[in-house]
Design an enzyme around this catalytic site. Structure first.
Site, PDB file in Angstrom:
ATOM      1  N   ASN A  89       0.791  -1.237   0.000  1.00 30.76           N
ATOM      2  CA  ASN A  89       0.000   0.000   0.000  1.00 30.76           C
ATOM      3  C   ASN A  89       0.820   1.282   0.000  1.00 30.76           C
ATOM      4  OD1 ASN A  89      -2.399   1.828   0.975  1.00 30.76           O
ATOM      5  ND2 ASN A  89      -0.861   1.981   2.614  1.00 30.76           N
ATOM      6  N   SER A 141      -4.678   2.641  -8.222  1.00 32.17           N
ATOM      7  CA  SER A 141      -5.510   3.846  -8.112  1.00 32.17           C
ATOM      8  C   SER A 141      -6.397   3.927  -9.342  1.00 32.17           C
ATOM      9  CB  SER A 141      -4.613   5.086  -8.047  1.00 32.17           C
ATOM     10  OG  SER A 141      -5.376   6.266  -8.205  1.00 32.17           O
ATOM     11  N   TYR A 154       2.554  10.320 -11.024  1.00 31.46           N
ATOM     12  CA  TYR A 154       1.746   9.451 -10.156  1.00 31.46           C
ATOM     13  C   TYR A 154       0.913   8.488 -11.000  1.00 31.46           C
ATOM     14  CZ  TYR A 154      -1.734   8.167  -6.600  1.00 31.46           C
ATOM     15  OH  TYR A 154      -2.556   7.471  -5.743  1.00 31.46           O
ATOM     16  N   ALA A 156       1.451   7.472 -14.016  1.00 34.52           N
ATOM     17  CA  ALA A 156       2.329   6.488 -14.670  1.00 34.52           C
ATOM     18  C   ALA A 156       2.737   5.403 -13.676  1.00 34.52           C
ATOM     19  CB  ALA A 156       3.562   7.190 -15.244  1.00 34.52           C
ATOM     20  N   SER A 157       3.021   5.803 -12.431  1.00 32.59           N
ATOM     21  CA  SER A 157       3.437   4.803 -11.433  1.00 32.59           C
ATOM     22  C   SER A 157       2.301   3.827 -11.143  1.00 32.59           C
ATOM     23  CB  SER A 157       3.898   5.479 -10.134  1.00 32.59           C
ATOM     24  OG  SER A 157       2.808   6.017  -9.404  1.00 32.59           O
ATOM     25  N   LYS A 158       1.074   4.335 -11.066  1.00 31.13           N
ATOM     26  CA  LYS A 158      -0.056   3.463 -10.733  1.00 31.13           C
ATOM     27  C   LYS A 158      -0.463   2.600 -11.927  1.00 31.13           C
ATOM     28  CE  LYS A 158      -0.567   4.712  -6.424  1.00 31.13           C
ATOM     29  NZ  LYS A 158      -0.372   3.765  -5.305  1.00 31.13           N
TER      30      LYS A 158
END
Ligand code: NAD
Length: 264
Positions: A89, A141, A154, A156-158
């Site tokens: 998480n 997300s 953010y 792109a990371s998710k």
């Protein structure tokens, strides 16, 4: 109902926000917990509040971007008791226009949200694979499925986490390991409060979220418990959204609803 009696559950980023609520709900269902977080004070507070409720819980201060620390923490946890469930998480977010994102900020977000999640997931999966059982749930997300301006790094990371989830599910299914993700929309947490004022949040919800409000962590945590439990025994490679309807399509405004004969 105690779906996790005597189950050993590791949760990263569990010192506050959604991660802490996930820990609370696993505790309520009998789990033995190992919490990983980089915030020492918040972690100590989270642990003592869970212990006060009788939970068997320990914590390790660890930054998920430090691979050797992650591996040491996972080894120690698994030596104490075989890890049954991982909730990955830990995450961070900043709002920055795409043209203004500096290298350091880009790297930090990808490092924590994607590379850190990979480090923890790989270390835990290497333990689970030997026993041929386990469940891993990633915190992706809604922004991993659909863009939002101001959050290119953010998002792109998710999005990376969503495909990490699916690929892990493909490779690990034969070993009895299920891998899934939860994709929440806007959730009221300390992180959200750092990003947006209450007025901005209310205006955002009214404009974009069909349910016209943001979620409480209590509404997101049950999805993690479901995906980690035997209730989801045939669910792997899935990304469950909980976003108040945001991904269903364009939210109708009041005048559209009125034209359609609704009085709201
Ligand atoms: P939060 O900041 O309230 O909690 C995040 C926790 O993760 C903190 O305790 C923090 O110390 C920990 N953490 C951060 N970086 C870490 C690192 N490098 N190593 C170890 N621990 C670290 O945030 P939150 O809103 O509860 O978010 C939790 C997760 O949910 C994040 O992955 C976030 O991207 C995701 N998420 C949040 C929302 C939202 O609207 N709040 C929506 C969708 C997804």
């Amino acid at each position: 109902m105690a779906r996790f009696q005597n189950k050993h559950v590791i949760i990263t980023g569990a010192a506050r926000g959604i991660g802490f609520e996930i820990a609370r709900q696993f505790a309520r269902e009998g789990a033995r917990l190992r919490l990983l977080d980089r915030r020492e004070d918040d972690l100590a507070q989270a642990i003592s509040s869970l212990q006060a409720g009788g939970t068997d819980v320990t914590g390790v201060v660890v930054d998920v971007t430090k691979r050797s620390d992650v591996i040491a923490a996972v080894h120690a946890a698994d030596d104490d008791a075989p890890i049954d469930v991982l909730v990955n998480n830990a995450g961070i977010a900043y709002e920055t226009g795409f043209l203004n994102i500096e290298e350091e900020e880009w790297r930090r977000i990808i490092d924590v949200n994607l590379t850190g999640a990979f480090f923890v997931a790989q270390a835990v999966a290497r333990k689970m694979v030997v026993r041929r059982r386990g469940a891993i749930v990633h915190m992706a997300s809604k922004n991993g499925l659909d863009g939002e301006s101001g959050y290119a790094h953010y998002n792109a990371s998710k999005a990376g986490l969503v495909l990490l989830t699916k690929t892990m599910a493909l490779e690990l299914a034969a070993f009895g390991i299920r891998v899934n993700a939860v994709c929440p929309g806007y959730v009221a947490t300390p992180l959200a409060a750092e990003l947006d004022s209450a007025e901005v949040t209310t205006a955002f919800a009214e404009r974009y979220i069909p349910q016209e409000r943001v979620a409480r962590p209590e509404e997101i945590a049950p999805l993690f418990l479901f995906l980690a439990s035997d209730d989801a025994s045939f669910v792997t490679g899935a990304c469950l959204t909980a976003d108040g309807g945001q991904l269903a399509g364009q939210k109708p405004d009041r005048s559209t609803l009125a034209r359609l004969g609704y009085s709201v």
